[in-house]
Design a protein around this motif. Structure first.
Motif, PDB file in Angstrom:
ATOM      1  N   LEU A 126       0.834  -1.187   0.000  1.00  0.00           N
ATOM      2  CA  LEU A 126       0.000   0.000   0.000  1.00  0.00           C
ATOM      3  C   LEU A 126       0.876   1.246   0.000  1.00  0.00           C
ATOM      4  O   LEU A 126       1.876   1.313   0.721  1.00  0.00           O
ATOM      5  CB  LEU A 126      -0.915   0.021   1.221  1.00  0.00           C
ATOM      6  CG  LEU A 126      -1.979  -1.080   1.319  1.00  0.00           C
ATOM      7  CD1 LEU A 126      -2.773  -0.925   2.613  1.00  0.00           C
ATOM      8  CD2 LEU A 126      -2.913  -1.052   0.120  1.00  0.00           C
TER       9      LEU A 126
ATOM     10  N   SER B  77       1.325   5.427   0.739  1.00  0.00           N
ATOM     11  CA  SER B  77       0.881   6.227   1.889  1.00  0.00           C
ATOM     12  C   SER B  77      -0.586   6.610   1.737  1.00  0.00           C
ATOM     13  O   SER B  77      -1.352   6.598   2.712  1.00  0.00           O
ATOM     14  CB  SER B  77       1.761   7.461   2.040  1.00  0.00           C
ATOM     15  OG  SER B  77       1.723   8.261   0.864  1.00  0.00           O
TER      16      SER B  77
ATOM     17  N   ARG C   5      -2.785   3.493   2.457  1.00  0.00           N
ATOM     18  CA  ARG C   5      -2.953   3.143   3.871  1.00  0.00           C
ATOM     19  C   ARG C   5      -4.077   3.944   4.514  1.00  0.00           C
ATOM     20  O   ARG C   5      -4.642   3.519   5.519  1.00  0.00           O
ATOM     21  CB  ARG C   5      -1.638   3.363   4.621  1.00  0.00           C
ATOM     22  CG  ARG C   5      -0.540   2.380   4.232  1.00  0.00           C
ATOM     23  CD  ARG C   5       0.628   2.429   5.199  1.00  0.00           C
ATOM     24  NE  ARG C   5       1.372   3.685   5.129  1.00  0.00           N
ATOM     25  CZ  ARG C   5       2.370   3.917   4.294  1.00  0.00           C
ATOM     26  NH1 ARG C   5       2.750   2.991   3.427  1.00  0.00           N
ATOM     27  NH2 ARG C   5       3.007   5.078   4.325  1.00  0.00           N
ATOM     28  N   ARG C   6      -4.415   5.087   3.913  1.00  0.00           N
ATOM     29  CA  ARG C   6      -5.494   5.924   4.443  1.00  0.00           C
ATOM     30  C   ARG C   6      -6.804   5.749   3.685  1.00  0.00           C
ATOM     31  O   ARG C   6      -7.837   6.251   4.111  1.00  0.00           O
ATOM     32  CB  ARG C   6      -5.091   7.406   4.371  1.00  0.00           C
ATOM     33  CG  ARG C   6      -3.836   7.765   5.133  1.00  0.00           C
ATOM     34  CD  ARG C   6      -3.616   9.270   5.156  1.00  0.00           C
ATOM     35  NE  ARG C   6      -3.518   9.848   3.819  1.00  0.00           N
ATOM     36  CZ  ARG C   6      -2.389   9.982   3.141  1.00  0.00           C
ATOM     37  NH1 ARG C   6      -1.248   9.561   3.671  1.00  0.00           N
ATOM     38  NH2 ARG C   6      -2.377  10.530   1.939  1.00  0.00           N
TER      39      ARG C   6
ATOM     40  N   HIS D 174      -9.023   0.098   1.125  1.00  0.00           N
ATOM     41  CA  HIS D 174      -8.118  -0.912   1.681  1.00  0.00           C
ATOM     42  C   HIS D 174      -8.271  -1.072   3.188  1.00  0.00           C
ATOM     43  O   HIS D 174      -7.398  -1.683   3.826  1.00  0.00           O
ATOM     44  CB  HIS D 174      -6.671  -0.540   1.350  1.00  0.00           C
ATOM     45  CG  HIS D 174      -6.380  -0.418  -0.109  1.00  0.00           C
ATOM     46  ND1 HIS D 174      -6.431  -1.486  -0.980  1.00  0.00           N
ATOM     47  CD2 HIS D 174      -6.054   0.671  -0.865  1.00  0.00           C
ATOM     48  CE1 HIS D 174      -6.126  -1.077  -2.201  1.00  0.00           C
ATOM     49  NE2 HIS D 174      -5.904   0.221  -2.167  1.00  0.00           N
TER      50      HIS D 174
ATOM     51  N   SER E 278      -3.457  -5.485   5.440  1.00  0.00           N
ATOM     52  CA  SER E 278      -2.095  -5.304   5.911  1.00  0.00           C
ATOM     53  C   SER E 278      -1.375  -4.376   4.932  1.00  0.00           C
ATOM     54  O   SER E 278      -1.791  -4.224   3.778  1.00  0.00           O
ATOM     55  CB  SER E 278      -1.365  -6.644   5.985  1.00  0.00           C
ATOM     56  OG  SER E 278      -2.032  -7.538   6.851  1.00  0.00           O
ATOM     57  N   GLU E 279      -0.289  -3.788   5.380  1.00  0.00           N
ATOM     58  CA  GLU E 279       0.454  -2.882   4.500  1.00  0.00           C
ATOM     59  C   GLU E 279       1.035  -3.626   3.300  1.00  0.00           C
ATOM     60  O   GLU E 279       1.172  -3.061   2.225  1.00  0.00           O
ATOM     61  CB  GLU E 279       1.565  -2.182   5.284  1.00  0.00           C
ATOM     62  CG  GLU E 279       2.298  -1.123   4.484  1.00  0.00           C
ATOM     63  CD  GLU E 279       3.273  -0.329   5.326  1.00  0.00           C
ATOM     64  OE1 GLU E 279       4.162   0.311   4.740  1.00  0.00           O
ATOM     65  OE2 GLU E 279       3.153  -0.346   6.562  1.00  0.00           O
TER      66      GLU E 279
ATOM     67  N   THR F 238      -2.922   3.644  -5.028  1.00  0.00           N
ATOM     68  CA  THR F 238      -3.033   3.220  -3.629  1.00  0.00           C
ATOM     69  C   THR F 238      -2.253   1.942  -3.315  1.00  0.00           C
ATOM     70  O   THR F 238      -2.098   1.594  -2.148  1.00  0.00           O
ATOM     71  CB  THR F 238      -4.508   3.024  -3.238  1.00  0.00           C
ATOM     72  OG1 THR F 238      -5.091   2.028  -4.093  1.00  0.00           O
ATOM     73  CG2 THR F 238      -5.288   4.334  -3.375  1.00  0.00           C
TER      74      THR F 238
END
Length: 276
Positions: free
Chosen positions: A132, A134, A137-138, A142, A146-147, A169
């Protein structure tokens, strides 16, 4: 809530896929949407077909999902251009859209971007080590991811030029654009290059359908290896508790768990529910 599924394949493509998967991509996608939103009415539109008629007025839909496809959008066949024009109309009406694989590519082109053959080669069975960004992640698409994760995938084409008003994303080593939000006209699109709608039996069917092509491209030494791999996937899909198969194939919960695989699609359905 009323949802529309845009079937991305031609009639010949739908028939070919149904022979191995047991259903067309549009039928499978619609079935999953009905599971995620039991009270929703879900229709299918064969947008690649000449003269295809919508099941209902377009303004009556709260959202639309776009399936994968065996078409290559840069060939600009009539089956592709019909869908490009249709998606532009959907964008213009402000109907929210989610797309898997072909759906992401279709949205990128409809909004002014470009798609070409991936020089890094085909991504087969699973997209590995998706990360992901930055922004990802927001992003609510998603939520719960998990990242870093793996996801079902099969594609040889990628988005090579982003349209304006696009936020990437997720990415990985094969495809810089593994997921994105695109805003165009009045519409907002969430899309992924992978297939959150796929079960493991779908991936097994894809591998069997490609067959010798994957052997020729070096993914399997011979057809017998391909068949064993596909059989393992199908068994794991039916028996997700088979830790021995998951371990042998290097698959974690992001693949084995259907709820985790479907994360982005479930989040989009929740987004539509809040708007409806």
């Amino acid at each position: 809530m009323r949802l529309l599924v845009l079937e991305g394949n031609s009639l010949a493509g739908r028939r070919r896929i149904a022979e191995t998967a047991g259903a067309t991509p549009g039928e499978s996608y619609a079935a999953l949407l009905r599971k995620l939103a039991p009270n929703a009415a879900v229709d299918i539109h064969a947008g690649a077909d000449q003269g295809a008629v919508l099941p209902g007025p377009l303004e009556g839909y709260d959202g639309m999902a776009v399936t994968g496809s065996s078409l290559n959008i840069y060939q600009r066949e009539p089956e592709s251009t019909r869908q490009i024009d249709f998606l532009k109309e959907v964008f213009g009406r402000g109907i929210p859209v989610f797309g898997s694989c072909w759906g992401l590519q279709l949205a990128a082109v409809a909004a002014g971007g470009d798609v070409q053959l991936n020089p890094a080669g085909r991504e087969v069975a699973f997209a590995r080590k998706i990360i992901l960004t930055s922004a990802g992640r927001r992003h609510p698409m998603h939520a719960g991811r998990s990242e870093a994760f793996d996801a079902p995938a099969i594609h040889s084409d990628i988005v090579t030029r982003l349209p304006a008003n696009t936020v990437v994303t997720a990415s990985n080593g094969n495809s810089e654009v593994q997921a994105a939000e695109i805003r165009f006209g009045k519409g907002v699109f969430w899309g992924v290059q992978y297939h959150p709608e796929y079960g493991l039996h779908d991936i097994a069917a894809v591998i069997r359908r490609y067959g010798q092509i994957l052997v020729n491209e070096g993914f399997f030494a011979e057809l017998a290896d391909l068949q064993r791999y596909a059989a393992d996937l199908a068994t794991l899909g039916a028996e997700p508790e088979r830790r021995d198969i998951a371990w042998r194939l290097g698959l974690d919960e992001d693949i084995v768990s259907s709820e985790t695989r479907q994360t982005e699609l479930k989040n989009w359905v929740d987004f539509i529910k809040r708007r409806a």
